[in-house]
Design an enzyme around this catalytic site. Structure first.
Site, PDB file in Angstrom:
ATOM      1  N   ARG A  58      49.419  35.084  34.390  1.00 14.44           N
ATOM      2  CA  ARG A  58      48.232  35.616  34.213  1.00 14.44           C
ATOM      3  C   ARG A  58      48.107  37.113  34.518  1.00 14.44           C
ATOM      4  O   ARG A  58      48.327  37.173  35.993  1.00 14.44           O
ATOM      5  CB  ARG A  58      46.954  34.552  34.672  1.00 14.44           C
ATOM      6  N   VAL A  59      47.545  38.044  34.266  1.00 13.16           N
ATOM      7  CA  VAL A  59      47.165  39.306  34.729  1.00 13.16           C
ATOM      8  C   VAL A  59      45.697  39.755  34.434  1.00 13.16           C
ATOM      9  O   VAL A  59      45.094  39.389  33.276  1.00 13.16           O
ATOM     10  CB  VAL A  59      48.054  40.379  34.131  1.00 13.16           C
ATOM     11  N   GLY A  60      45.137  40.157  35.520  1.00 16.20           N
ATOM     12  CA  GLY A  60      43.647  40.366  35.346  1.00 16.20           C
ATOM     13  C   GLY A  60      43.356  41.836  35.007  1.00 16.20           C
ATOM     14  O   GLY A  60      44.064  42.443  34.534  1.00 16.20           O
ATOM     15  N   ASP A  61      42.036  42.180  35.596  1.00 15.23           N
ATOM     16  CA  ASP A  61      41.701  43.651  34.997  1.00 15.23           C
ATOM     17  C   ASP A  61      42.209  44.647  35.884  1.00 15.23           C
ATOM     18  O   ASP A  61      42.268  45.900  35.493  1.00 15.23           O
ATOM     19  CB  ASP A  61      39.986  43.431  35.251  1.00 15.23           C
ATOM     20  N   THR A 120      44.981  43.652  43.894  1.00 19.29           N
ATOM     21  CA  THR A 120      44.476  42.089  44.041  1.00 19.29           C
ATOM     22  C   THR A 120      45.769  41.177  43.950  1.00 19.29           C
ATOM     23  O   THR A 120      46.992  41.644  43.256  1.00 19.29           O
ATOM     24  CB  THR A 120      43.328  42.039  43.304  1.00 19.29           C
ATOM     25  N   THR A 169      35.145  44.254  40.521  1.00 21.73           N
ATOM     26  CA  THR A 169      35.862  43.098  41.383  1.00 21.73           C
ATOM     27  C   THR A 169      35.294  41.649  40.662  1.00 21.73           C
ATOM     28  O   THR A 169      34.251  41.892  39.914  1.00 21.73           O
ATOM     29  CB  THR A 169      35.186  43.035  42.848  1.00 21.73           C
ATOM     30  N   GLY A 170      35.881  40.540  40.757  1.00 22.08           N
ATOM     31  CA  GLY A 170      35.379  39.521  40.254  1.00 22.08           C
ATOM     32  C   GLY A 170      36.218  39.068  39.162  1.00 22.08           C
ATOM     33  O   GLY A 170      37.445  39.225  38.693  1.00 22.08           O
ATOM     34  N   THR A 226      39.105  41.334  44.900  1.00 16.48           N
ATOM     35  CA  THR A 226      39.930  42.478  44.635  1.00 16.48           C
ATOM     36  C   THR A 226      39.298  43.651  45.627  1.00 16.48           C
ATOM     37  O   THR A 226      38.194  43.744  45.826  1.00 16.48           O
ATOM     38  CB  THR A 226      39.565  43.319  43.299  1.00 16.48           C
ATOM     39  N   GLY A 278      38.522  38.808  36.236  1.00  8.91           N
ATOM     40  CA  GLY A 278      38.972  39.941  35.534  1.00  8.91           C
ATOM     41  C   GLY A 278      38.735  39.937  34.002  1.00  8.91           C
ATOM     42  O   GLY A 278      38.571  41.157  33.215  1.00  8.91           O
ATOM     43  N   SER A 320      42.918  37.321  49.127  1.00 12.03           N
ATOM     44  CA  SER A 320      42.784  37.783  47.783  1.00 12.03           C
ATOM     45  C   SER A 320      43.386  39.145  47.238  1.00 12.03           C
ATOM     46  O   SER A 320      43.405  39.630  46.330  1.00 12.03           O
ATOM     47  CB  SER A 320      41.252  38.088  47.167  1.00 12.03           C
TER      48      SER A 320
HETATM   49  N1  GLY Z   1      39.501  41.054  39.591  1.00 10.61           N
HETATM   50  C1  GLY Z   1      40.556  40.368  40.009  1.00 10.61           C
HETATM   51  C2  GLY Z   1      41.032  39.422  39.025  1.00 10.61           C
HETATM   52  O1  GLY Z   1      40.323  38.945  38.073  1.00 10.61           O
HETATM   53  O2  GLY Z   1      42.192  39.392  38.985  1.00 10.61           O
END
Ligand code: GLY
Length: 334
Positions: A224-227, A214, A247-248, A196, A250, A94
């Protein structure tokens, strides 16, 4: 201030936590003669060095970070060094090298870092670089910007001497090929107890820094880009108050700017635990939270910490008083 109608069982009783803390053992462990204090606004706070990080891979990350804290180093160096451990680990699917790819087979990485001055750097959609956290650090230290993305982030990394590498391991490629057989996308709630890596640290001077890195959601849409690279979503610190990491899923964190929210709730007087619970509650109040996981960690200037998640299974590594242990977070969906 906590307005949501769900049961809250604070993992840490603030009063007991403060009474139970062993100041002398901490100072003795660090080789300090007297408890050190730091002045923040009008409050003098005793310094309690700490490193806290998400999931099982937080344990070795904490170990690397603590070596720096113990030798008198800076929190910002500690969190960067700690984050690099799972980034380089091919078994951590991850994060970084060995991370699961998007649905087209590309490993794309997100990371951010923030220091005690409020300076920060981040990279998103970075490919082929094993240590995105260190590229984020370079963005922070060497540019007037906060975030570099995609091809520009890669170009910057190569200019800074980072090596271009294949990050898709045989194992991750095999997992992707297996996923392709059905191509069904459903987020995995606790991916083998890692996701993450987010780290927070307080050093011997009492300075706070944070880092987050992450490979994002497995099998995500290309692009796609996360948080995790978003300051205030995946991670936020304020040296006067504390810090938080997420974490989780995003998207849920981004919709609520979860870590900025947690720090602001602590500024308003909440303990780290209360602030994590309130931030999870904000998600639960407006989103279909039963289908995904979010975990938050927070620390305050006094070295108190909190952890809370939506689902069972979120755990974190805490390095405190010279002891590095895994702990289970309390959770909402019981
Ligand atoms: N928290 C990591 C993501 O959603 O990319």
């Amino acid at each position: 201030m906590i307005s949501h109608k769900y049961e809250i069982e604070p993992m840490i009783n603030r009063r007991n936590f403060i009474l139970g803390s062993t100041i002398t053992s901490i100072t003795a462990f660090l080789g300090l003669k007297e408890p050190v204090t730091a002045k923040s606004s009008n409050v003098t706070t005793e310094i309690k060095p700490i490193v806290i990080s998400t999931w099982n891979h937080g344990l070795p990350a904490n170990e690397a970070a603590w070596k720096i804290i113990k030798s008198g180093g800076k929190a910002i160096d500690a969190v960067e060094t700690g984050a690099k451990v799972p980034e380089a680990d091919p078994e951590a699917n991850s994060v970084g090298y060995g991370g699961y790819p998007d649905r087209d087979g590309n490993v794309t990485l997100d990371a951010c870092i923030m220091d005690e001055t409020g300076n920060c750097g981040s990279v998103s959609y970075l490919q082929h670089i094993k240590h995105p956290i260190s590229v984020a650090r370079k963005v922070m230290d060497d540019t007037p910007h906060v975030m570099l993305s995609g091809a520009g982030a890669l170009e910057f990394a190569l200019q800074k001497g980072f090596k271009k590498e294949e990050l898709l391991t045989d194992k991750s490629k095999a997992a992707w090929k297996k996923w392709l057989e059905k191509s069904e996308y459903s987020p995995i709630i606790n991916r083998e107890n890692h996701d993450t890596i987010g780290l927070l640290a307080i050093d011997q001077k009492g300075d706070i820094s944070g880092a987050c890195t992450t490979s994002g959601l497995a099998w995500k849409l290309h692009g796609r880009v996360g948080d995790s690279p978003i300051i205030g979503a995946g991670m936020f610190t304020d040296n006067d108050i504390g810090g938080a990491v997420a974490t989780g899923m995003g998207e849920a964190v981004m919709k609520t700017l979860g870590t900025f929210l947690i720090v602001e709730l602590m500024r308003g007087g909440m303990t780290p635990q209360e602030a994590c619970e309130e931030a999870v509650g904000r998600i639960a109040a407006k989103q279909d939270y039963k289908s995904f996981q979010i975990g938050y960690l927070a620390i305050n200037k006094a070295g108190e910490y909190g952890a809370y998640s939506i689902q069972k299974g979120f755990n974190y590594a805490l390095h405190k008083n010279g002891d590095n242990q895994m702990h289970k977070a309390n959770y909402l969906n019981k």
